[in-house]
Design an enzyme around this catalytic site. Structure first.
Site, PDB file in Angstrom:
ATOM      1  CG  LEU A   1     -25.442   3.187  -8.251  1.00 17.78           C
ATOM      2  CD1 LEU A   1     -24.179   2.434  -7.860  1.00 17.78           C
ATOM      3  CD2 LEU A   1     -25.878   4.083  -7.110  1.00 17.78           C
TER       4      LEU A   1
ATOM      5  CE  LYS B   1     -23.023  -1.819 -20.910  1.00 16.04           C
ATOM      6  NZ  LYS B   1     -21.793  -1.940 -20.126  1.00 16.04           N
TER       7      LYS B   1
ATOM      8  CG  ASN C   1     -20.560   2.661 -22.167  1.00 22.80           C
ATOM      9  OD1 ASN C   1     -19.965   3.150 -23.120  1.00 22.80           O
ATOM     10  ND2 ASN C   1     -20.248   2.924 -20.915  1.00 22.80           N
TER      11      ASN C   1
ATOM     12  CB  ALA D   1     -16.407  -8.173 -18.100  1.00 20.09           C
TER      13      ALA D   1
ATOM     14  CG  ASN E   1     -13.286 -18.894 -17.807  1.00 20.18           C
ATOM     15  OD1 ASN E   1     -13.707 -18.251 -16.845  1.00 20.18           O
ATOM     16  ND2 ASN E   1     -14.077 -19.404 -18.738  1.00 20.18           N
ATOM     17  NE  ARG E   2     -17.552 -22.425 -14.279  1.00 20.23           N
ATOM     18  CZ  ARG E   2     -18.730 -22.021 -13.857  1.00 20.23           C
ATOM     19  NH1 ARG E   2     -19.141 -22.329 -12.623  1.00 20.23           N
ATOM     20  NH2 ARG E   2     -19.532 -21.310 -14.610  1.00 20.23           N
TER      21      ARG E   2
HETATM   22  P1  ATR Z   1     -19.522 -10.956 -18.376  1.00 19.39           P
HETATM   23  O1  ATR Z   1     -20.053 -10.849 -19.760  1.00 19.39           O
HETATM   24  O2  ATR Z   1     -20.016  -9.888 -17.455  1.00 19.39           O
HETATM   25  O3  ATR Z   1     -18.036 -11.066 -18.308  1.00 19.39           O
HETATM   26  P2  ATR Z   1     -20.173 -13.767 -18.265  1.00 19.39           P
HETATM   27  O4  ATR Z   1     -19.948 -13.834 -19.722  1.00 19.39           O
HETATM   28  O5  ATR Z   1     -21.402 -14.350 -17.704  1.00 19.39           O
HETATM   29  O6  ATR Z   1     -20.139 -12.276 -17.739  1.00 19.39           O
HETATM   30  O7  ATR Z   1     -18.898 -14.409 -17.544  1.00 19.39           O
HETATM   31  C1  ATR Z   1     -18.906 -14.835 -16.243  1.00 19.39           C
HETATM   32  C2  ATR Z   1     -17.532 -15.331 -15.871  1.00 19.39           C
HETATM   33  O8  ATR Z   1     -17.584 -15.779 -14.496  1.00 19.39           O
HETATM   34  C3  ATR Z   1     -17.063 -16.506 -16.691  1.00 19.39           C
HETATM   35  O9  ATR Z   1     -15.670 -16.447 -16.800  1.00 19.39           O
HETATM   36  C4  ATR Z   1     -17.482 -17.692 -15.820  1.00 19.39           C
HETATM   37  O10 ATR Z   1     -16.738 -18.874 -16.032  1.00 19.39           O
HETATM   38  P3  ATR Z   1     -17.228 -19.916 -17.203  1.00 19.39           P
HETATM   39  O11 ATR Z   1     -16.821 -19.308 -18.487  1.00 19.39           O
HETATM   40  O12 ATR Z   1     -16.483 -21.170 -16.897  1.00 19.39           O
HETATM   41  O13 ATR Z   1     -18.713 -20.049 -17.056  1.00 19.39           O
HETATM   42  C5  ATR Z   1     -17.150 -17.152 -14.460  1.00 19.39           C
HETATM   43  N1  ATR Z   1     -17.853 -17.867 -13.384  1.00 19.39           N
HETATM   44  C6  ATR Z   1     -19.157 -17.734 -13.032  1.00 19.39           C
HETATM   45  N2  ATR Z   1     -19.449 -18.558 -12.001  1.00 19.39           N
HETATM   46  C7  ATR Z   1     -18.299 -19.215 -11.690  1.00 19.39           C
HETATM   47  C8  ATR Z   1     -17.921 -20.175 -10.694  1.00 19.39           C
HETATM   48  N3  ATR Z   1     -18.825 -20.660  -9.824  1.00 19.39           N
HETATM   49  N4  ATR Z   1     -16.643 -20.612 -10.658  1.00 19.39           N
HETATM   50  C9  ATR Z   1     -15.732 -20.136 -11.513  1.00 19.39           C
HETATM   51  N5  ATR Z   1     -16.016 -19.222 -12.481  1.00 19.39           N
HETATM   52  C10 ATR Z   1     -17.276 -18.760 -12.562  1.00 19.39           C
END
Ligand code: ATR
Length: 458
Positions: free
Chosen positions: A22, A71, A92, A135, A155-156
Site C-alpha cells: 500500500l 529489513k 525500513n 514486532a 506470550n504463548r
Molecule cells: P513478528 O515478527 O511480526 O512479531 P512473529 O515473530 O512471527 O511475528 O510473532 C508472532 C507472534 O504471534 C508470537 O508472539 C506468537 O507466539 P509464539 O511466540 O508463542 O509463537 C504469536 N502467535 C501466533 N499464533 C498464535 C496463536 N495461535 N496463539 C497465540 N499466539 C500466537
C-alpha cells in the site's frame, strides 16, 4: 503527482513479494497533495538485495522503503544506520547519504505518532503487550524509550517473552494464562490503567480467536492498539469495541511510518491536515469507499441504498434511522420538541459522527444538503450520488406516508404544490452536493444500482 518529466525523482519500495504493498498509495498521494515532482514505485527484488541497493543508489533513487523479507539483510548494504534502527535490528527506510544510503526504522516512530495523533501520551504509563515476536520487541523498545515504566509481556511461548524481558528492564514476561498476575487484574471494574498492544499474528486469518478470552483481562485497558490493519476488525478490535474501550488498528502506524520516511527524503514536516487526507485515501483504498445518497424524500434513497449494499457487500446506514436510534425518539417527536432547527443540528452532528465509516452506503435525509457544512462533510465521507426524481414520481411515492413531518398537508393538491416548491429550492443544493446525478423516474431499482456502482470503481 505532477506529470512525469525529465526532473521527476524516483522513490520506491523493495520487497518480495511486493504486489500487494500500500506504500505507493501513501507516497504518490503525498506527492500529489504537496505538489512534489516524484514518483513512488514497487520494486520486486527476488534475491541479492545488496546489488539491488547498489544499483538503485547509482541511479540516484531519491528514497527507498524496505519491506519483508529484507529489513534485516539490507543493513549489511548501508553506509550508516540510525541508532534506533540499530537497536531494533531492522531498517525500513533508506535515505541518500554520502557514498550510499543511511538506514532508518520509521515503524516505531510511526506507531508513536499514531498514538500521539489520538492524544495518547506514553510517559509514566503502564503497558500490556500481547505477543513476543520481532514486532513486540520493537514495541517494547519504543515504549521504554518514551517513558513507559512497566510492561507486562504475555506470550504463548514464555521463553520468547523472557528473552525480551532479559534485554529490556521494565518488561515482565508472562505466559498467556498468567494475566491474573498483572496488578489490578479484577480490581475495580473502572480501574483500567494500561495501554494494551496486540502484536501477535492472531486476527490475520479468518476464524482466528483471541489470544486471551477473559473480559476481565481487557478491562485492564483504557486504550488498545492492534498492529494488524487487514482485516480492519480483528477479534481484539471487536472485543475492545464491544466493551466500549477505545482502540485503533495498525493502519495509522502504516500511514505514519510512510509519512516519516517521506519527511526524511524531502526534509519537510507533514501537517496533521495532510496526514488525515492521506489516511482517508488509504482507508478507503483498503477497506472500500462509501457511497452517499442524497435526494428528496421518496427519491429511492432507502430502497436503492439497501439493494446496492446487499449486491456489493457493503454496510448500510440511513441517517434518519441512525438519528431515531441514537436519540431514542421518532423524527416526528424531535420536530415537535425542538423544531426543524433542533432536528438539523442533530442531523449535522450525526453526519459528523459517521466520518470513520468505510465500505458503507449512507442514505441521507432529504434536507441534509441544505447546509453547506453538511454538503462539505458528505463529500468527504464518500462519493455523493444525487437520486433525482420529478414531482410526479415523488408525489406518487410519498402520498400515503404520514411519518414525514415536512409533508403534512390538507389535500393531495396542496401536497403536490408543496413538493414542487421544496424541490425547486433544493434541486440546486442536491446538484452542488453530488459527484454524480442519477435520474430515477420510471426506472427499476437494479438498473439504478448498476449506474451508481460505476462510482465505486472511480
Ligand atoms: P513478528 O515478527 O511480526 O512479531 P512473529 O515473530 O512471527 O511475528 O510473532 C508472532 C507472534 O504471534 C508470537 O508472539 C506468537 O507466539 P509464539 O511466540 O508463542 O509463537 C504469536 N502467535 C501466533 N499464533 C498464535 C496463536 N495461535 N496463539 C497465540 N499466539 C500466537
Amino acid at each position: 503527482m505532477k506529470e512525469i518529466d525529465g526532473k521527476t525523482k524516483v522513490l520506491g519500495v523493495i520487497g518480495n513479494p511486493i504486489e500487494h504493498t500500500l506504500s505507493p498509495v501513501i507516497h504518490n498521494s503525498l506527492c500529489r497533495i504537496l505538489g512534489i515532482n516524484a514518483v513512488y514505485v514497487p520494486i520486486h527484488v527476488e534475491n541479492n538485495i545488496g546489488s539491488a541497493v547498489k544499483g538503485l543508489c547509482a541511479a540516484k533513487v531519491a528514497g527507498l522503503n524496505i519491506t519483508v523479507p529484507y529489513k534485516q539483510e539490507v543493513m549489511e548494504n548501508l553506509v550508516e544506520i540510525d541508532p534506533l534502527a540499530q537497536r531494533i535490528g531492522a531498517v525500513n527506510t533508506l535515505v541518500p547519504h554520502e557514498g550510499g544510503y543511511k538506514g532508518y526504522n520509521t515503524d516505531m516512530p510511526g506507531l508513536k505518532r499514531a498514538l500521539e495523533s489520538k492524544g495518547i501520551s506514553l510517559a509514566g504509563r503502564k503497558a500490556i503487550v500481547i505477543g513476543a515476536g520481532g514486532a513486540s520487541r520493537a514495541v517494547c523498545i519504543m515504549l521504554m524509550d518514551n517513558g513507559v515504566d512497566e510492561i507486562y509481556l504475555l506470550n504463548r511461548s514464555l521463553d520468547k517473552a523472557q528473552a525480551i524481558a532479559a534485554e529490556i528492564p521494565c518488561v515482565k514476561a508472562l505466559g498467556l494464562d498468567e494475566y491474573d498476575k498483572i496488578p489490578f487484574y479484577n480490581a475495580d471494574e473502572k480501574n483500567s490503567r494500561y495501554i494494551m498492544f496486540q502484536c501477535t499474528s492472531l486476527g490475520l486469518k479468518p476464524g482466528d480467536k483471541l489470544a486471551i478470552e477473559d473480559d476481565a483481562f481487557y478491562r485492564l485497558a483504557d486504550y488498545g492498539y492492534d498492529l494488524i490493519y487487514n482485516p480492519a476488525n480483528t477479534p481484539f478490535i471487536n472485543k475492545l469495541k464491544s466493551m466500549n474501550i477505545s482502540c485503533d488498528n495498525g493502519l495509522s502506524m502504516l500511514l505514519y511510518q510512510g509519512l516519516i520516511a517521506f519527511e526524511y527524503w524531502f526534509d519537510i514536516k507533514i501537517s496533521q491536515e495532510v496526514s488525515q487526507k492521506v489516511y482517508d485515501i488509504l482507508r478507503r483504498k483498503l477497506y472500500g469507499d462509501n457511497i452517499v445518497l442524497v435526494g428528496y424524500m421518496g427519491s429511492g434513497k432507502t430502497s436503492v441504498g439497501k439493494e446496492l449494499s446487499e449486491k456489493y457487500n457493503m454496510n448500510f446506514v440511513d441517517t434518519d434511522e441512525y438519528i431515531v436510534k441514537t436519540q431514542a425518539k421518532s423524527i416526528n417527536k424531535i420536530f415537535e420538541e425542538s423544531g426543524e432547527a433542533g432536528f438539523r443540528k442533530i442531523e449535522s452532528d450525526s453526519i459528523a459522527s459517521l466520518s470513520g465509516l468505510c465500505n458503507t452506503v449512507i442514505s441521507t435525509g432529504g434536507g441534509a444538503v441544505i447546509s453547506s457544512e453538511n454538503r462539505e462533510m458528505l463529500k468527504k465521507l464518500g462519493r455523493v450520488v444525487y437520486l433525482k426524481a420529478d414531482t410526479e414520481t415523488i408525489f406518487n411515492r410519498v402520498r400515503h406516508d404520514d411519518q414525514r413531518p415536512l409533508l403534512k398537508s390538507e389535500s393531495e393538491e396542496e401536497l403536490k404544490n408543496r413538493i414542487e416548491n421544496m424541490l425547486s429550492v433544493r434541486r440546486a443544493y442536491y446538484e452542488t452536493a453530488a459527484h454524480k446525478v442519477v435520474v430515477t423516474d420510471n426506472r427499476a431499482i437494479l438498473d439504478i444500482v448498476e449506474e451508481i456502482a460505476e462510482e465505486l470503481s472511480e
